[in-house]
Design a protein around this motif. Structure first.
Motif, short mmCIF file in Angstrom:
data_model
loop_
_atom_site.label_atom_id
_atom_site.label_comp_id
_atom_site.label_asym_id
_atom_site.label_seq_id
_atom_site.Cartn_x
_atom_site.Cartn_y
_atom_site.Cartn_z
N ARG A 1 0.87 -0.85 -0.19
CA ARG A 1 0.75 -0.04 -0.24
C ARG A 1 0.31 1.17 0.17
NH1 ARG A 1 -3.16 -2.52 -1.45
NH2 ARG A 1 -5.08 -3.52 -1.08
N ASP A 2 2.10 0.92 0.53
CA ASP A 2 3.10 2.41 0.72
C ASP A 2 3.67 2.38 -0.11
OD1 ASP A 2 4.39 4.84 2.05
OD2 ASP A 2 5.65 3.30 2.28
N ARG B 1 5.69 5.47 -0.63
CA ARG B 1 6.79 6.66 -0.71
C ARG B 1 8.22 6.32 -0.85
NH1 ARG B 1 3.40 10.67 1.91
NH2 ARG B 1 4.83 11.43 2.30
N SER B 2 8.84 5.14 -0.59
CA SER B 2 10.25 5.33 -0.78
C SER B 2 10.63 4.47 -1.84
CB SER B 2 10.50 3.79 0.40
OG SER B 2 9.76 4.47 1.84
N VAL C 1 10.95 7.44 -3.58
CA VAL C 1 11.98 8.13 -3.48
C VAL C 1 13.11 7.58 -4.52
CG1 VAL C 1 13.78 8.70 -1.97
CG2 VAL C 1 11.50 9.21 -1.44
N ARG D 1 12.63 9.00 -8.36
CA ARG D 1 12.57 10.44 -8.26
C ARG D 1 14.55 10.19 -8.25
NH1 ARG D 1 12.65 13.35 -2.99
NH2 ARG D 1 14.89 12.80 -3.03
N LEU E 1 -2.71 4.03 -6.43
CA LEU E 1 -1.69 4.20 -5.28
C LEU E 1 -0.74 4.85 -5.53
CD1 LEU E 1 -3.16 0.82 -3.21
CD2 LEU E 1 -3.12 3.68 -2.41
N ARG F 1 -1.04 8.73 -6.75
CA ARG F 1 -1.29 9.11 -5.21
C ARG F 1 -0.07 9.45 -4.81
NH1 ARG F 1 -6.61 10.53 -3.76
NH2 ARG F 1 -5.69 11.00 -1.61
N GLN F 2 1.04 9.04 -4.91
CA GLN F 2 2.15 9.33 -3.70
C GLN F 2 3.11 9.78 -4.81
OE1 GLN F 2 2.41 5.37 -1.63
NE2 GLN F 2 0.27 4.99 -1.66
N ASP G 1 14.01 12.05 3.74
CA ASP G 1 12.98 11.40 2.59
C ASP G 1 12.92 10.42 3.25
OD1 ASP G 1 12.41 13.73 1.37
OD2 ASP G 1 13.48 13.53 -0.52
N TYR G 2 14.38 9.72 2.69
CA TYR G 2 13.45 7.29 3.30
C TYR G 2 13.24 7.72 5.04
CZ TYR G 2 15.30 6.28 -1.14
OH TYR G 2 15.56 5.30 -2.72
N ASN H 1 9.08 8.94 5.11
CA ASN H 1 8.17 7.79 4.66
C ASN H 1 8.39 6.89 5.69
OD1 ASN H 1 8.45 9.67 2.29
ND2 ASN H 1 10.27 8.46 1.06
N GLY H 2 9.31 6.45 6.32
CA GLY H 2 9.61 5.81 7.28
C GLY H 2 8.39 6.11 8.38
N ILE I 1 6.29 7.98 8.64
CA ILE I 1 4.85 8.05 7.72
C ILE I 1 3.63 6.57 8.21
CG2 ILE I 1 3.73 8.71 6.36
CD1 ILE I 1 4.78 11.04 6.18
N VAL I 2 4.75 6.00 7.66
CA VAL I 2 3.94 4.37 7.33
C VAL I 2 4.66 3.99 8.55
CG1 VAL I 2 6.66 3.07 7.11
CG2 VAL I 2 3.68 2.30 5.91
N ILE J 1 4.20 16.64 2.85
CA ILE J 1 3.89 16.78 4.66
C ILE J 1 2.38 16.54 4.01
CG2 ILE J 1 2.94 15.77 6.72
CD1 ILE J 1 6.06 15.26 6.94
N ASP K 1 -1.15 13.55 7.61
CA ASP K 1 -0.15 12.22 7.52
C ASP K 1 0.00 13.04 9.45
OD1 ASP K 1 1.39 11.59 4.94
OD2 ASP K 1 1.64 13.52 4.41
N TYR L 1 -6.23 8.30 4.18
CA TYR L 1 -4.71 8.06 3.71
C TYR L 1 -4.33 7.00 2.54
CZ TYR L 1 0.84 7.75 4.05
OH TYR L 1 1.70 7.67 3.54
N TYR L 2 -4.91 6.93 1.97
CA TYR L 2 -4.76 6.12 0.61
C TYR L 2 -5.84 5.97 -0.09
CZ TYR L 2 -1.19 3.01 3.01
OH TYR L 2 -0.11 2.63 3.85
N SER M 1 11.36 1.26 5.56
CA SER M 1 11.86 2.06 4.54
C SER M 1 13.07 1.72 3.42
CB SER M 1 11.62 3.70 4.83
OG SER M 1 11.84 4.36 4.20
#
Lengths: 385, 607
Positions: free
Chosen positions: A212-213, A215-216, A219, A222, A240, A243-244, B6-7, B10-11, B13-14, B137, B141, B210-211, B253
Motif C-alpha cells: 500500500r505504501d 513513498r520510499s 524516492v 526520483r 495508489l 497519488r503517492q 526522505d526515506y 517516509n518510514g 509516516i508509514v 507532508i 499525515d 490516507y490511501y 523504508s
C-alpha cells in the motif's frame, strides 16, 4: 378383420404413440435443458472482486445470447464454482467438471497457480479449459485443450512502449510493476520493446500485491531521474502509486498498462491520475459497434454502472464460448476442434477475434491511446502534457 | 543525502500507520496475554463504517471519527462478550484460534455487505502539502501521527492515573490476585477491548483516507504488520508498540532504499526474527520482568483422548483403500487426495505443535520448500520423480529445522509469531531468488508423479499413492509417539523446566521433532508440486498454515488419527458447502468458533 389384425393394429398404434411421446420428451429435454459451462473462479478470498466482475460480464452476454435464440435453439448457462483462486480447490473443481457430463467446456481460473494446476486434469479429461485472464506465457502450453482470449503481453506491451517512447517522446523510463507472473512477463516485454524504440530504462521496481505504501519506492524512482513513469499495475495499486507519486513531488509523465482502465482508477486516484496516459483495449467512446453495444447493455443492466476491463473480458469470453458451441455442438472434443474454426467473432477487446492455432491465443489486440483529462478517460489528442 | 531524509520521513509516516493497529494489539496483549488476530478485521470494519459516514451521510471529520470509534468499540465489546469471555478458563490456544475465527466472520460479513470491490474513502481534510526534504507532508499525515501519539499518551495516563487503569494493570500482572483484591476482571477486559477496538476502527478510517482506498482484503496485512510492530516493541507495552511501529517503518523504508521495493516485507519479518532471537520479550520490555507466558503446558488442553481400537482403524484404512474400486467420481477421489496431502501436513504440525508444544503458524513454508526442491530436482537435474519427492522431504526437514532453530528458546505465542515470520520469509525468498526459483514466473511443466518408471497420472493411482504415503508416515509417527522419544517430547511440552532438570537437551529434542515433521510436510509439498505441475510463491500461503493449525486443533493436538480425521473434515466441509459459494468462509469461521468454544481439546482429544 381378424382378431390378430386388430390386436396388432392396436399394438402398432400404441407403439407409435409411445415412440411419439418418447420422441417429444427427448425433444423437450433437448430444448429445455440448457447447455452448461463450468466456471472456476474466486468468489471469496482476496481475489473475490474479480469473480464478481466476471459474473456481471457473463450475465450480460447470456441475456443477449438467449435473446438471439441461444445456441442452435438451446439456452446457455454456467455453473460457477468458487475456487478462491486456490490451486487445491481448482483441481478438485476440475475433477468435478470433467466427471460431470452436463459440462461441455470450462472457463477460468483467475490466477496462474490455480489455472495451471488444474490444466493437466482438463487436458487428460478432454474438457476445454478456456482461460480469459490467463496471460502467463505457459498457460496454453498445458495442452491442446487450453485456449485463451487473454491478450498476450507479447502483443500489448510493445504497443504501450510505442505510445510512451515514440508518441510521447519519453526517453528515460522508470518501470513499476506488480511482482507477479503477469507483471513480470509484461515488464520484460515492455523493457525489450522500449529499448528497441531507443529509450533508456533507468530503474525497474517490483512490488507485491498487498503493498500500500510506495513513498520510499518513489524516492528511488526520483533519484534515478527519469522523464517518464510506467505503471504495470491493476487499477487499485496504479491509483495508489499515482497519488503517492504526486505527494512525494514527482511531476513526470505517467503511462499505464491497459489493466488500470476502470472507472475505479479515476475514483481511487482522484486528481493524481489526471494526465496519466494509458493504452486500452476498448473505450466507451470508441465508435466500434461491438463496444457501443457492450457499454449500453452493461449500463442498462447494472443501473448505470460503467464497465471495466474484467467485465469486458468475461463478456467476450462468454460470447466466444457461444460462437464455439454453435460450431462444435455439445461434444467436448468437437468443441476443442471448433476453437480452430471460429472466425472473426465480434469482440470488445479484439474487434474481430480469431484464434492463432499455433499459440491457441488471439492475436492483434486493439489499442486506443487514452489520457485522463478532467477526471475522464479521453482519446489522446496528440498534445504533450 | 537528501534522499535519506526522505526515506526517514517516509518510514516514520508509514510507521505511524502501523502504530495505530499495534497500540490496540499491545493493549489487549497486556491485559489478556492474547494476540488478537481479529484486530485487522476491526480495522476493516472501522474503514467501512467510515465510508458509510463520509460518503453516504456526509458527516464532518470530527463526527466521523466519533461515529467510527463508538461503532468499532461496540463491535469490540460484542467480540469480548460472546467470542472470548466464554473461553476464559479454557487453554491459552483457544482464544487465539477464536480471534482467527472471528476475523474470518467479520471480513466475510463486510464483504457480503459491501461487495469485494475497492472503494474510495475521500479524506475530509484540505489538500495542502508542506515541503519537507524532497517530498511533502499533508494534514492527514500529521493527523495520523497525532492520533497515534495522543492515543499512546492518553493510554499511558489512563493506565497510570485512573482507577480503572490501575485495575487493568493489576489484572495484567496477576489476574487471580486482582480478582481477590476485588477487581472486576470482566469489566477490565471489556474496557480494554472497547478501547482497543475503537482505536482499531479509527485507524482503519484514517488509513483508508490516507490511501483514499479501502477494500475487503486489507485486514490480514494490517494484522500482520501490527503484530510485527507490537512484538518488536515488546508485547503488551503500549509505548513500545509505538516505537516498534516507527522502527518497523524505518527498517522497511531503508530496506527499500538499499535493495529495492521487492525486499520490503522481507526486511519487516527479518527484523521480527532478529528481535525475537536477541530479546525474546521485545525491545522495550525489560528482561527482568516476569516472562509473559506461563512456563509449562497450560498452552494445550489436557484431556483424555478418545481411544480408537486397532481393528476400527484397519477397517477404515481398508475401506479408503478399496474406495476407487467402486464407482465413485474422480471429484470425490481428488477431494480425498487433497485430504491426504493436508493429512501429511497436519501430521507434521501435530507432532511439533501438539506433541512438542511449539505452535507453528508458518507451516506452509515447509510445503513450499519440499515442493520447490522436488520440482527443481526433477526438472533441472532429471532426478526420477519418486526420488525427487523424497529429496523434497529431506530438504524441508533440514532447512525447516535450521530456520526454526533460532526460535527454540521462545515460548507460547512467541513461537507462533516467529514461525509466522519464517513462513513469510520463505515465501519472499522464493519470490526474490530468481536465479533458482524463477521468481514470480513460478515453475511450470513439472513432470507428473511416477514410481519405478510408471507415471501416476490418473486420479485413482495418485489417490492410492498419496494414501499409502500418508498411512506410512502416520504409522511411523504413531510408533515414534509410543516410544521413549515420544514421551520425552511430551515431557518437554508439559514442563520444559522439569524436563531440562531431568537432563533432556531441549534443543536437540525440538530439532528431532522438526526434522521428522519437516520431512512429512516436505513430502506433501513435493507430491502437490507434481500433481499441480505448476507452482509459484503464492501456491503455499499463510492461509494454508492457518488451515493446517485448524485441522490439528480440530482433530486433537498430538493425535495422529485426529490429524487425519481433521484433514478429511476440513477438506470436505468447504466442498460440502460449495453450493453456499459466498457464504463458505463465513460458515467455516463459525464452525471454527463453535469448535473452540465447545470442544477445545479437539474431536479425538490431546494425546
Amino acid at each position: 378383420m381378424s382378431n390378430i389384425d386388430r390386436r396388432s393394429l392396436v399394438k402398432g398404434s400404441l407403439a407409435t404413440m409411445m415412440a411419439g411421446a418418447a420422441f417429444s420428451r427427448a425433444a423437450f429435454a433437448q430444448s429445455s435443458e440448457p447447455i452448461l459451462l463450468g466456471v472456476s473462479g474466486p468468489l471469496t478470498g482476496p481475489n473475490a472482486q474479480y469473480g464478481t466482475q466476471w459474473k456481471q460480464g457473463f450475465d450480460l452476454a447470456l441475456d443477449e445470447i438467449q435473446a438471439a435464440g441461444g445456441i442452435n435453439g438451446r439456452k446457455l448457462a454456467y455453473q460457477f464454482e468458487d475456487s478462491q483462486s486456490d490451486p487445491r480447490q481448482s483441481v478438485a473443481i476440475a475433477q468435478k467438471f470433467v466427471s460431470d457430463p452436463r459440462i461441455v467446456m470450462e472457463l477460468g481460473d483467475f490466477s496462474s497457480p490455480a489455472s495451471m494446476a488444474a490444466s493437466p486434469i482438463y487436458q487428460r479429461g478432454g474438457l476445454v479449459q478456456f482461460g480469459f485472464t490467463n496471460s502467463h506465457p505457459d498457460f496454453t502450453k498445458g495442452g491442446d485443450f487450453m485456449w485463451s482470449t487473454s491478450v498476450s503481453q507479447a502483443d500489448e506491451q510493445p504497443l504501450l512502449a510505442s505510445y510512451a517512447v515514440k508518441r510521447l517522446g519519453l526517453k528515460k523510463l522508470a518501470v513499476l510493476h506488480l511482482n507477479t507472473d503477469w507483471g513480470r512477463t509484461s515488464r520484460d516485454y515492455f523493457v525489450k520493446a522500449a529499448k528497441e524504440y531507443g529509450a533508456e530504462i533507468a530503474v525497474t521496481e517490483g512490488y507485491i500485491a498487498e503493498e500500500r505504501d510506495f513513498r520510499s519506492t518513489l524516492v528511488r524512482v526520483r533519484d534515478a531521474n527519469p522523464d517518464g513513469l510506467i505503471l504495470i499495475s491493476y487499477y487499485s495499486d496504479g491509483a495508489l502509486i499515482a497519488r503517492q507519486a504526486r505527494q512525494v513531488g514527482l511531476k513526470q509523465t505517467m503511462c499505464a498498462a491497459s489493466s488500470v482502465y476502470s472507472p475505479k482508477f479515476l475514483e481511487l486516484g482522484g486528481e493524481a491520475v489526471e494526465n496519466v496516459h494509458l493504452g486500452t483495449r476498448y473505450f466507451p467512446e470508441d465508435p466500434r459497434p461491438e463496444v457501443k453495444k457492450f457499454i449500453a447493455g452493461f449500463k442498462a443492466k447494472y443501473g448505470g454502472q460503467e464497465p471495466d476491463a474484467f467485465n469486458a473480458y468475461s463478456y467476450d469470453a462468454m460470447n466466444m464460448a457461444a460462437a464455439v458451441l454453435k460450431i462444435g455442438g455439445t461434444d467436448r472434443r468437437a468443441i476443442r476442434d471448433a476453437f480452430a474454426k471460429v472466425k472473426d467473432v465480434s469482440s470488445v477487446i479484439f474487434g474481430q477475434a480469431t484464434f492463432d492455432v499455433e499459440s491457441r491465443r488471439v492475436k492483434g489486440a486493439m489499442n486506443a491511446e487514452l489520457v485522463v483529462r478532467k477526471g475522464q478517460f479521453a482519446l489522446w489528442d496528440g498534445k504533450p502534457t | 543525502m537528501s534522499s535519506w531524509l526522505d526515506y526517514t520521513i517516509n518510514g516514520l509516516i508509514v510507521g505511524n500507520v502501523y502504530a495505530l493497529v499495534a497500540v490496540g494489539l499491545a493493549l489487549i496483549f497486556g491485559v489478556s496475554r492474547l494476540i488478537n488476530f481479529a484486530q485487522g478485521s476491526i480495522y476493516l470494519v472501522g474503514a467501512y463504517i467510515g465510508w458509510v459516514a463520509v460518503v453516504q451521510l456526509h458527516t464532518p471529520l470530527p463526527l466521523t471519527i466519533i461515529v467510527v470509534a463508538v461503532a468499532a468499540a461496540v463491535v469490540g465489546l460484542i467480540i469480548e462478550r460472546f467470542g472470548l469471555r466464554p473461553l476464559q478458563n479454557s487453554v491459552r490456544i483457544a482464544p487465539l484460534l477464536a480471534t482467527i475465527g472471528i476475523s474470518f466472520v467479520l471480513d466475510q460479513l463486510v464483504m457480503l455487505t459491501f461487495s469485494p470491490n475497492p472503494r474510495a474513502l475521500p479524506s475530509q481534510l484540505p489538500d495542502i502539502r508542506f515541503q519537507v526534504g524532497g517530498g511533502t507532508i499533508g494534514p492527514l499525515d500529521l493527523l495520523i501521527a497525532g492520533v497515534g501519539l495522543t492515543s499512546a499518551l492518553l493510554l499511558f495516563v489512563f493506565l497510570r492515573y485512573t482507577k480503572l487503569g490501575w485495575a487493568v494493570r493489576a489484572t495484567a500482572q496477576d489476574r487471580d490476585a486482582a480478582m481477590q483484591m476485588g477487581v472486576d476482571v470482566n469489566r477490565v477486559n471489556q474496557a480494554v477491548f472497547g478501547i482497543a477496538a475503537a482505536l482499531g476502527g479509527v485507524s482503519g478510517l484514517l488509513v483508508g483516507m490516507y490511501y483514499n482506498q479501502i477494500d475487503t482484503a486489507m485486514s490480514l496485512q494490517a494484522t500482520l504488520k501490527g503484530v510485527v510492530a507490537e512484538v518488536v516493541g515488546g508485547a503488551g507495552n503500549v509505548p513500545g508498540a509505538v516505537i516498534g511501529s516507527l522502527l518497523l517503518g524505518l527498517v522497511e523504508s531503508y530496506g527499500v532504499a538499499m535493495l529495492g521495493t521487492s525486499y520490503r516485507n522481507l526486511f519487516a519479518f527479518l527484523l521480527l526474527v532478529v528481535v525475537l532471537v536477541l530479546r525474546p520479550n521485545g525491545l522495550f520490555v525489560s528482561a527482568r520482568q516476569a516472562p509473559p507466558e506461563p512456563l509449562t503446558g497450560t498452552f494445550i488442553a489436557p484431556s483424555r483422548p478418545v481411544h480408537i481400537p486397532r481393528w476400527a482403524l484397519l477397517v477404515a484404512v481398508a475401506g479408503f483403500a478399496i474406495l476407487p474400486l467402486f464407482p465413485v467420481s474422480f471429484y470425490v477421489l481428488q477431494t480425498l487426495i487433497n485430504a491426504w496431502l493436508l493429512g501429511m501436513l497436519a501430521l507434521s504440525l501435530t507432532l511439533v505443535a501438539g506433541t512438542m508444544g511449539q505452535v507453528s503458524l508458518g507451516h506452509a513454508a515447509l510445503l513450499a520448500i519440499g515442493a520447490y526442491t522436488s520440482a527443481l530436482l526433477s526438472l533441472t537435474l532429471a532426478v526420477p520423480v519418486g526420488l525427487a519427492v523424497i529429496g523434497g522431504g529431506l530438504m524441508s526437514a533440514a532447512l525447516g529445522t535450521l530456520l526454526i532453530s533460532p526460535s527454540f528458546r521462545l515460548r507460547g505465542h512467541y513461537v507462533s509469531i516467529a514461525t509466522l515470520a519464517i513462513g513469510e520469509i520463505v515465501a519472499l525468498v522464493i519470490l526474490n531468488w530468481e536465479s533458482v526459483t524463477r521468481g514470480p514466473i513460478g515453475i511450470s511443466g513439472i513432470p507428473p508423479l511416477s514410481l519405478f518408471g510408471y507415471d501416476l497420472i490418473g486420479p485413482t493411482s495418485i489417490y492410492w499413492f498419496s494414501l499409502a504415503v500418508m498411512v506410512v508416515l502416520a504409522l511411523l509417527q504413531g510408533r515414534l509417539l509410543t516410544s521413549h522419544l515420544g514421551r520425552s517430547f511430551r515431557a518437554i511440552r508439559d514442563d520444559d523446566i522439569a524436563a531440562r532438570a531431568y537432563g533432556l537437551g531441549l534443543n536437540r529434542y525440538k530439532s528431532l521433532a522438526f526434522i521428522f515433521g519437516g520431512f512429512a510436510a516436505g513430502i506433501s509439498g513435493g507430491i502437490a508440486a507434481h500433481l499441480y505441475s505448476y507452482i509459484n510463491h503464492e501456491t503455499f500461503n499463510t492461509q494454508q498454515s492457518i488451515l493446517a493449525l485448524t485441522v490439528v486443533i480440530l482433530g486433537g493436538l498430538g493425535n495422529v488419527v485426529g490429524a487425519i480425521l481433521g484433514s478429511v473434515a476440513l477438506v470436505g466441509l468447504p466442498e460440502v458447502f460449495r453450493i453456499a459459494a459466498e457464504y463458505r468462509i463465513l460458515i467455516y469461521g463459525i464452525v471454527l468458533l463453535l469448535l473452540v468454544r465447545f470442544r477445545p481439546q479437539g474431536l479425538l482429544g490431546t494425546v
